[in-house]
Scaffold this motif. Structure first.
Motif, mmCIF file in Angstrom:
data_model
loop_
_atom_site.group_PDB
_atom_site.id
_atom_site.type_symbol
_atom_site.label_atom_id
_atom_site.label_comp_id
_atom_site.label_asym_id
_atom_site.label_seq_id
_atom_site.Cartn_x
_atom_site.Cartn_y
_atom_site.Cartn_z
ATOM 1 N N GLY A 93 0.819 -1.193 0.000
ATOM 2 C CA GLY A 93 0.000 0.000 0.000
ATOM 3 C C GLY A 93 0.853 1.242 0.000
ATOM 4 O O GLY A 93 2.085 1.175 -0.012
ATOM 5 N N SER A 94 0.200 2.365 0.033
ATOM 6 C CA SER A 94 0.882 3.650 0.073
ATOM 7 C C SER A 94 1.711 3.751 1.349
ATOM 8 O O SER A 94 1.183 3.583 2.454
ATOM 9 C CB SER A 94 -0.164 4.765 0.038
ATOM 10 O OG SER A 94 0.338 5.950 0.585
ATOM 11 N N GLU A 95 2.989 4.038 1.202
ATOM 12 C CA GLU A 95 3.846 4.155 2.390
ATOM 13 C C GLU A 95 3.371 5.287 3.293
ATOM 14 O O GLU A 95 3.457 5.182 4.518
ATOM 15 C CB GLU A 95 5.314 4.345 1.994
ATOM 16 C CG GLU A 95 6.265 4.216 3.171
ATOM 17 C CD GLU A 95 6.060 2.956 4.035
ATOM 18 O OE1 GLU A 95 6.024 3.100 5.292
ATOM 19 O OE2 GLU A 95 5.941 1.845 3.497
ATOM 20 N N ALA A 96 2.839 6.349 2.709
ATOM 21 C CA ALA A 96 2.314 7.453 3.522
ATOM 22 C C ALA A 96 1.153 6.967 4.390
ATOM 23 O O ALA A 96 1.072 7.293 5.578
ATOM 24 C CB ALA A 96 1.870 8.611 2.627
ATOM 25 N N TYR A 97 0.246 6.182 3.812
ATOM 26 C CA TYR A 97 -0.898 5.656 4.566
ATOM 27 C C TYR A 97 -0.437 4.665 5.630
ATOM 28 O O TYR A 97 -0.863 4.733 6.789
ATOM 29 C CB TYR A 97 -1.896 4.983 3.620
ATOM 30 C CG TYR A 97 -3.076 4.394 4.358
ATOM 31 C CD1 TYR A 97 -4.121 5.198 4.779
ATOM 32 C CD2 TYR A 97 -3.126 3.029 4.654
ATOM 33 C CE1 TYR A 97 -5.197 4.673 5.477
ATOM 34 C CE2 TYR A 97 -4.198 2.496 5.347
ATOM 35 C CZ TYR A 97 -5.228 3.315 5.752
ATOM 36 O OH TYR A 97 -6.281 2.790 6.445
ATOM 37 N N LEU A 98 0.442 3.749 5.258
ATOM 38 C CA LEU A 98 0.916 2.748 6.221
ATOM 39 C C LEU A 98 1.647 3.413 7.379
ATOM 40 O O LEU A 98 1.479 3.012 8.539
ATOM 41 C CB LEU A 98 1.800 1.721 5.514
ATOM 42 C CG LEU A 98 1.133 0.948 4.368
ATOM 43 C CD1 LEU A 98 2.135 0.001 3.712
ATOM 44 C CD2 LEU A 98 -0.099 0.207 4.828
ATOM 45 N N SER A 99 2.415 4.444 7.091
ATOM 46 C CA SER A 99 3.095 5.195 8.166
ATOM 47 C C SER A 99 2.088 5.890 9.067
ATOM 48 O O SER A 99 2.263 5.928 10.288
ATOM 49 C CB SER A 99 4.048 6.225 7.567
ATOM 50 O OG SER A 99 5.107 5.591 6.912
ATOM 51 N N TRP A 100 1.026 6.430 8.462
ATOM 52 C CA TRP A 100 -0.022 7.084 9.249
ATOM 53 C C TRP A 100 -0.672 6.096 10.211
ATOM 54 O O TRP A 100 -0.895 6.417 11.386
ATOM 55 C CB TRP A 100 -1.056 7.695 8.303
ATOM 56 C CG TRP A 100 -2.263 8.236 9.002
ATOM 57 C CD1 TRP A 100 -2.372 9.426 9.661
ATOM 58 C CD2 TRP A 100 -3.532 7.586 9.128
ATOM 59 N NE1 TRP A 100 -3.646 9.557 10.189
ATOM 60 C CE2 TRP A 100 -4.370 8.439 9.872
ATOM 61 C CE3 TRP A 100 -4.041 6.369 8.687
ATOM 62 C CZ2 TRP A 100 -5.683 8.116 10.182
ATOM 63 C CZ3 TRP A 100 -5.355 6.055 8.984
ATOM 64 C CH2 TRP A 100 -6.159 6.922 9.726
ATOM 65 N N VAL A 101 -0.976 4.881 9.740
ATOM 66 C CA VAL A 101 -1.567 3.864 10.621
ATOM 67 C C VAL A 101 -0.631 3.589 11.786
ATOM 68 O O VAL A 101 -1.053 3.543 12.945
ATOM 69 C CB VAL A 101 -1.899 2.564 9.851
ATOM 70 C CG1 VAL A 101 -2.327 1.452 10.812
ATOM 71 C CG2 VAL A 101 -2.989 2.808 8.810
ATOM 72 N N GLU A 104 -0.611 6.656 14.240
ATOM 73 C CA GLU A 104 -1.852 6.848 14.975
ATOM 74 C C GLU A 104 -2.123 5.762 16.003
ATOM 75 O O GLU A 104 -2.929 5.966 16.910
ATOM 76 C CB GLU A 104 -3.029 6.958 14.000
ATOM 77 C CG GLU A 104 -2.990 8.199 13.149
ATOM 78 C CD GLU A 104 -2.909 9.472 13.967
ATOM 79 O OE1 GLU A 104 -3.634 9.603 14.984
ATOM 80 O OE2 GLU A 104 -2.125 10.367 13.595
#
Length: 108
Positions: A93-101, A104
């Motif tokens: 998946g998007s590294e930005a999204y995975l980092s956000w998960v 958070e």
């Protein structure tokens, strides 16, 4: 495999309960985000009979580091005797999204 992203799922038979379980998990930083799908139709074997029910599926975006706490939290609040509790690995998946998960779901 520490701090990998997973989607944990359960179902409930009430939309309000689904919303409460979603919000509580996010507020507790047990999940970064939650999707609620429904109503869906569930067909299952229960107490020697085939049952059909209207349910809402709750999908928690979380990490393997938070999974055990999320399961314990949900178990204490879930209305079913034997709730569905499954984990789906996120393999990309998007590294930005995975980092956000990951960010958070990190306890402050």
């Amino acid at each position: 495999m520490t701090n990998e992203i997973v989607i944990a799922q359960t179902t409930v038979d009430d939309e309000g309960q689904a919303r409460a379980l979603a919000r509580g998990a996010v507020e507790s930083k047990l999940a970064a985000g939650v999707h609620i799908d429904g109503p869906i139709t569930a067909v299952y074997w229960w107490k020697n009979a085939v049952e059909t029910a209207r349910e809402w599926r709750i999908s928690y975006m979380t990490t393997t580091d938070r999974l055990q706490q999320l399961e314990a939290w949900l178990s204490a609040r879930h209305p079913y005797d034997v709730p569905q509790w499954i984990m789906l690995p996120v393999t990309g998946g998007s590294e930005a999204y995975l980092s956000w998960v990951r960010e958070e779901t990190t306890r402050d």
